[in-house]
Scaffold this motif. Structure first.
Motif, PDB file in Angstrom:
ATOM      1  N   VAL A  51       0.827  -1.207   0.000  1.00 51.59           N
ATOM      2  CA  VAL A  51       0.000   0.000   0.000  1.00 51.59           C
ATOM      3  C   VAL A  51       0.861   1.258   0.000  1.00 51.59           C
ATOM      4  CG1 VAL A  51      -1.792   1.289   1.233  1.00 51.59           C
ATOM      5  CG2 VAL A  51      -1.829  -1.211   1.229  1.00 51.59           C
ATOM      6  N   HIS A  53      -0.082   5.448  -0.340  1.00 50.53           N
ATOM      7  CA  HIS A  53      -1.060   6.533  -0.503  1.00 50.53           C
ATOM      8  C   HIS A  53      -2.478   5.997  -0.743  1.00 50.53           C
ATOM      9  CE1 HIS A  53       2.422   9.085  -0.665  1.00 50.53           C
ATOM     10  NE2 HIS A  53       2.875   8.434  -1.719  1.00 50.53           N
ATOM     11  N   SER A  54      -2.936   5.081   0.046  1.00 52.66           N
ATOM     12  CA  SER A  54      -4.276   4.480   0.024  1.00 52.66           C
ATOM     13  C   SER A  54      -4.592   3.649  -1.220  1.00 52.66           C
ATOM     14  CB  SER A  54      -5.370   5.533   0.262  1.00 52.66           C
ATOM     15  OG  SER A  54      -5.625   6.293  -0.890  1.00 52.66           O
ATOM     16  N   VAL A  55      -3.559   3.307  -2.001  1.00 55.99           N
ATOM     17  CA  VAL A  55      -3.734   2.399  -3.138  1.00 55.99           C
ATOM     18  C   VAL A  55      -2.849   1.183  -2.900  1.00 55.99           C
ATOM     19  CG1 VAL A  55      -3.387   2.061  -5.613  1.00 55.99           C
ATOM     20  CG2 VAL A  55      -4.327   4.221  -4.772  1.00 55.99           C
ATOM     21  N   GLY A 107     -12.354  -2.308  -1.476  1.00 55.19           N
ATOM     22  CA  GLY A 107     -12.123  -1.078  -2.213  1.00 55.19           C
ATOM     23  C   GLY A 107     -12.504  -1.202  -3.669  1.00 55.19           C
ATOM     24  N   GLU A 137      -8.001   0.835  -4.683  1.00 58.44           N
ATOM     25  CA  GLU A 137      -8.101   2.016  -3.830  1.00 58.44           C
ATOM     26  C   GLU A 137      -8.847   1.584  -2.570  1.00 58.44           C
ATOM     27  OE1 GLU A 137      -9.029   6.636  -4.541  1.00 58.44           O
ATOM     28  OE2 GLU A 137     -10.534   5.251  -5.309  1.00 58.44           O
ATOM     29  N   LEU A 138      -8.154   1.603  -1.440  1.00 62.60           N
ATOM     30  CA  LEU A 138      -8.717   1.089  -0.191  1.00 62.60           C
ATOM     31  C   LEU A 138      -9.913   1.906   0.277  1.00 62.60           C
ATOM     32  CD1 LEU A 138      -5.718   0.010  -0.235  1.00 62.60           C
ATOM     33  CD2 LEU A 138      -5.875   0.000   2.223  1.00 62.60           C
ATOM     34  N   SER A 139     -10.952   1.221   0.709  1.00 62.41           N
ATOM     35  CA  SER A 139     -12.099   1.920   1.278  1.00 62.41           C
ATOM     36  C   SER A 139     -12.069   1.891   2.808  1.00 62.41           C
ATOM     37  CB  SER A 139     -13.406   1.311   0.771  1.00 62.41           C
ATOM     38  OG  SER A 139     -13.501  -0.051   1.134  1.00 62.41           O
ATOM     39  N   ASN A 140     -11.238   1.004   3.386  1.00 62.14           N
ATOM     40  CA  ASN A 140     -11.164   0.893   4.838  1.00 62.14           C
ATOM     41  C   ASN A 140      -9.761   0.441   5.227  1.00 62.14           C
ATOM     42  OD1 ASN A 140     -11.435   0.390   7.548  1.00 62.14           O
ATOM     43  ND2 ASN A 140     -13.139  -1.044   7.350  1.00 62.14           N
ATOM     44  N   SER A 141      -8.880   1.383   5.475  1.00 62.20           N
ATOM     45  CA  SER A 141      -7.478   1.045   5.758  1.00 62.20           C
ATOM     46  C   SER A 141      -7.296   0.248   7.047  1.00 62.20           C
ATOM     47  CB  SER A 141      -6.616   2.303   5.789  1.00 62.20           C
ATOM     48  OG  SER A 141      -7.047   3.170   6.811  1.00 62.20           O
ATOM     49  N   SER A 142      -8.280   0.269   7.941  1.00 61.23           N
ATOM     50  CA  SER A 142      -8.146  -0.503   9.181  1.00 61.23           C
ATOM     51  C   SER A 142      -8.145  -2.016   8.904  1.00 61.23           C
ATOM     52  CB  SER A 142      -9.246  -0.137  10.179  1.00 61.23           C
ATOM     53  OG  SER A 142     -10.503  -0.566   9.706  1.00 61.23           O
TER      54      SER A 142
END
Length: 164
Positions: A51, A53-55, A107, A137-142
């Protein structure tokens, strides 16, 4: 703002300016330290995600490709597909078997490695670099917290081999 300096950046820059850099660090044992540093996370289904930058760039591990054998066909998720963590997102076919692909995170698929359509063997040659599958593209990084780091993944693989 300058980009952050990482071990990977340092080693690639040094390779440009220091003759025989690769053989020097290999002989000195530094290679194992560089290899130990990894931002990749892994699933128990043998997918990896890196990962930035959220991708997340997603692929299968070297362990998975060696278990599958020669990959002859790849069914990747389509750009725009919305995937759920650990949900089905594609398929690989090899000379041995077909294997489902699972998304390591939830994502939206923003890119697929279309090179694999004509060259599925890239997965065998370079599973954790050129043989990447898609970018999400992540929708929930947790959700990343539920994945394994390199050390935990290697232990999992070792235990799996021992139980068969």
């Amino acid at each position: 703002m300058p980009s952050p300096v990482t071990l990977r950046t340092i080693s690639s820059k040094a390779a440009l300016y220091v003759p025989n850099f690769k053989s020097i660090i290999t002989r000195s044992g530094i290679t194992s330290s560089l290899r130990a540093y990894s931002s990749k996370l892994y699933t128990k289904e043998h997918e990896w995600i890196d990962v930035k930058h959220s991708v997340g760039t997603v692929g299968i591990t070297d362990y998975a490709q060696s278990s599958l054998g020669d990959v002859v066909f790849v069914d990747l998720p389509k750009v725009g597909d919305v995937v759920e963590q650990f949900g089905h997102c594609g398929c690989l076919e090899s000379v041995k078997a077909a294997s489902d692909l699972y998304a390591p995170v939830s994502g939206k698929v923003i890119e697929a490695n279309t090179k694999l359509t004509s060259e599925p063997g890239l997965i065998n040659k370079s599973p954790e670099e050129e043989g990447w599958l898609c970018k999400i593209e992540l929708s929930n990084s947790s959700e990343l917290k539920s994945l394994l780091d390199k050390k935990a993944y290697d232990s999992f693989c070792k235990e799996s081999k021992g139980s068969h």
